[in-house]
Design a protein around this motif. Structure first.
Motif: not given
Length: 628
Positions: A135, A140-141, A270, A274, A280-281, A283-284
């Motif tokens: 990401p 997230l990173n 992961k 999810h 999480w999804w 955001g990328q």
């Protein structure tokens, strides 16, 4: 001494020498291995350099630079790959540049381009740690590096150190390489002047590799194992049997992962953690990331009409960026008649379909290369890039449009007697029983999701399920004039279930005439133009799953893949509705469980699915009909 004596003496001397050399003993214990062999010989027509390019955090990335000898003042075409840059630049160990590089590179290196391939961070010969689709730095990173910074640092090094270049860089590649191409557009280096992302991985939950509208795509397990294991990776070791049986016996994604030791892989954990469209999804999702930034690099987005892996990404990015393109010259969309990544290979056919020539080569020569030329070459020609370029299957020709979709949406209604109607029909319904123990297969069994079977499954004849009691097939009358669609057909399915959850699969199909002497292999063929699934628990929102109320009619709405197709006179249009597409997608247990990934055998139950038509519950597929 006469000449005969001299000749005889010489012969004796040579013979003695030969005997002497033959008599020298060979040391059979000598180490016969040498340190290296440079297979690029002096007479090669190219230069090939291997370098380690430093990133801002000190990590060095393995990079191969290839160009024809004598190249000067040349543009650079970069690809950042997880698929081994060394192997991609040694297709053959030849002394000809065309032979060592992928097929798609021929037109470029023969016209003075410098071709660069780089292993992404943590894979093959590059240093660092590998994170699948790393990401963007941020929530997230927490590190200072990602694919955007790595692309920036790579381009910066190339323009400063490759003396044969003109300082202008383009980036391209398909699938994961399409993803890294898009990431380079986030805070791009000033020398990055053009991008051609092909079938990019954009949103792995909405419609690319891992999920489609909430339904999990099981083939990802094989990819995860091959991509994230240094030793012992590859396909999941389930043998060579029917994958339908293997996944059915495993019960759920979690139990399958346990059975084959896949929980050791962080990326698998992961996915299992999810199952819904959470932060999480989101955001990328690359389309969302790019929509928040100003597009400064001209970008040509490419996808195949029958892309079996990443049909969602390119059109999603086009939709996100096109509002910025006020002059219609910064972002363009290309849809070719291809499978995943076929744009870089030969494009004369796909399964039983035959096209007018090599469509992939046509695109690369007529449109992709001129697009890159006009942005990258010194004294560049004027740009003349189509805003939208699509290949009209059915009538088999390329088309240019100013916008996408390029049709006006009109509903094609499901109707009684399994008809399709352009006008709203009388009210009614049809039902079928969906049994998770006997899911509808994606292909005739046995199923092996690999090779041509996997690459071409989307164009397989759908007659193998037509007539099953758990598949509803609605068909139009014989067309007396062409119906041309240009866009993503939209599904509006009004349905109810006796269960507390359900999946729905809709297929849009071109039914060929029963008699077809011009091509008997296509007689009666049911060609799918779009196949897509929707997981019912997300009817109120992809980030808020909830159980369905048994017997209640819901409006399930989603889109099929983008298409440019002409239904010809004499053909018919078909819409199929079903609740499973196995083993491509995991089974919905049809009872309520918090996570389908962890469903147990007792959770899987039969359910009666009822599809409504007419009145206030009129199911339809909305077709983007072009005015020809």
């Amino acid at each position: 001494m006469n000449h005969r004596t001299i000749a005889a003496t010489l012969c004796l001397a040579i013979s003695a020498t030969a005997v002497t050399h033959a008599a020298v003993p060979t040391d059979t214990m000598m180490n016969e291995q040498v340190e290296s062999y440079d297979w690029v010989l002096p007479h090669a027509d190219f230069v090939r350099r291997e370098v380690m390019i430093p990133m801002r955090d000190g990590t060095k990335l393995y990079t191969v630079i290839v160009f024809r000898k004598g190249t000067q003042d040349a543009p650079i075409l970069l690809s950042r790959t997880p698929y081994n840059a060394q192997r991609m630049t040694t297709r053959n160990r030849s002394q000809k540049i065309e032979e060592i590089l992928p097929v798609m590179d021929k037109e470029f290196v023969n016209d003075g381009y410098i071709r660069v391939y780089q292993d992404v961070r943590g894979l093959d010969r590059s240093e660092g740690e590998y994170v699948m689709n790393r990401p963007l730095r941020g929530p997230l990173n927490p590190t200072e590096v990602d694919h955007a910074t790595d692309a920036y640092d790579t381009i910066d090094w190339l323009v400063k150190n490759v003396k044969e270049s003109n300082g202008k860089v383009g980036i391209t590649g398909s699938s994961y390489l399409g993803f890294t191409s898009l990431m380079a557009l986030v805070d791009p280096h000033p020398a990055l002047k053009a991008a051609v992302p092909q079938s990019p991985m954009v949103d792995g939950w909405m419609g690319d590799d891992w999920f489609h509208n909430g339904a999990f795509r099981t083939f990802g397990f094989d990819y995860d194992l091959g991509q994230t294991v240094k030793e012992g990776g590859g396909a999941v070791p389930k043998g060579t049997g029917d994958e339908y049986t293997a996944y059915l016996e495993a019960v759920s994604a979690m139990e399958y992962a346990k059975a084959y030791g896949l929980l050791k892989l962080p990326v698998v954990r992961k996915m299992l953690e999810h199952p819904m469209y959470d932060a999480w999804w989101q955001g990328q999702a690359v389309d969302k990331l790019l929509a928040k930034r100003k597009l400064t690099v001209p970008t040509m987005l490419v996808v195949g009409q029958w892309d079996q892996e990443d049909s969602y990404g390119a059109p999603a990015v086009y939709k996100a960026l096109e509002p910025q393109d006020t002059n219609n010259d910064m972002v363009s969309l290309v849809i070719g008649p291809w499978r995943h990544s076929q744009v870089n290979y030969e494009g004369r056919e796909l399964g039983p379909l035959k096209f007018e020539g090599d469509t992939a080569l046509q695109f690369r020569q007529r449109w992709m290369k001129p697009f890159l030329d006009c942005h990258l070459k010194t004294d560049a020609p004027k740009c003349d890039t189509p805003p939208v370029l699509t290949y009209a299957t059915g009538s088999d020709h390329w088309e240019v449009a100013q916008k996408w979709p390029d049709g006006n949406y009109k509903p094609l209604y499901l109707a009684g007697n399994f008809d399709l109607s352009w006008s709203k029909p009388a009210e009614g319904s049809d039902s079928y029983v969906s049994d998770p123990a006997k899911p509808v297969p994606m292909l005739p069994r046995p199923i092996h999701m690999e090779g041509d079977e996997w690459r071409e499954w989307l164009v397989h004849d759908q007659r193998f399920v037509d007539g099953r009691p758990d598949v509803l097939s609605y068909t139009s009358g014989v067309l007396d004039k062409p119906v041309h669609i240009k866009g993503a057909p939209r599904v509006d399915l009004r349905a109810a279930t006796t269960g507390r959850d359900s999946d729905y699969v809709v297929k849009l199909i071109d039914v060929y005439p029963e008699e077809n002497s011009a091509d008997p292999t296509m007689a009666g063929y049911q060609l799918a133009l779009g196949i897509e699934i929707f997981r019912g628990r997300y009817v109120h929102g992809f980030s808020s799953p909830a159980p369905l109320e048994p017997g209640k009619t819901y409006a399930f709405k989603w889109s099929l893949p983008n298409v440019d197709h002409v239904f010809l006179p004499g053909h018919r249009i078909m819409v199929q509705v079903q609740s499973t597409l196995f083993p491509l997608y995991d089974r919905n247990p049809q009872s309520w469980v918090p996570s389908i990934m962890e469903a147990m055998p007792k959770d899987y139950v039969k359910a009666t699915e009822t599809v409504h038509y007419g009145g206030d519950a009129a199911s339809a597929v909305w077709l983007p009909i072009a005015e020809d």
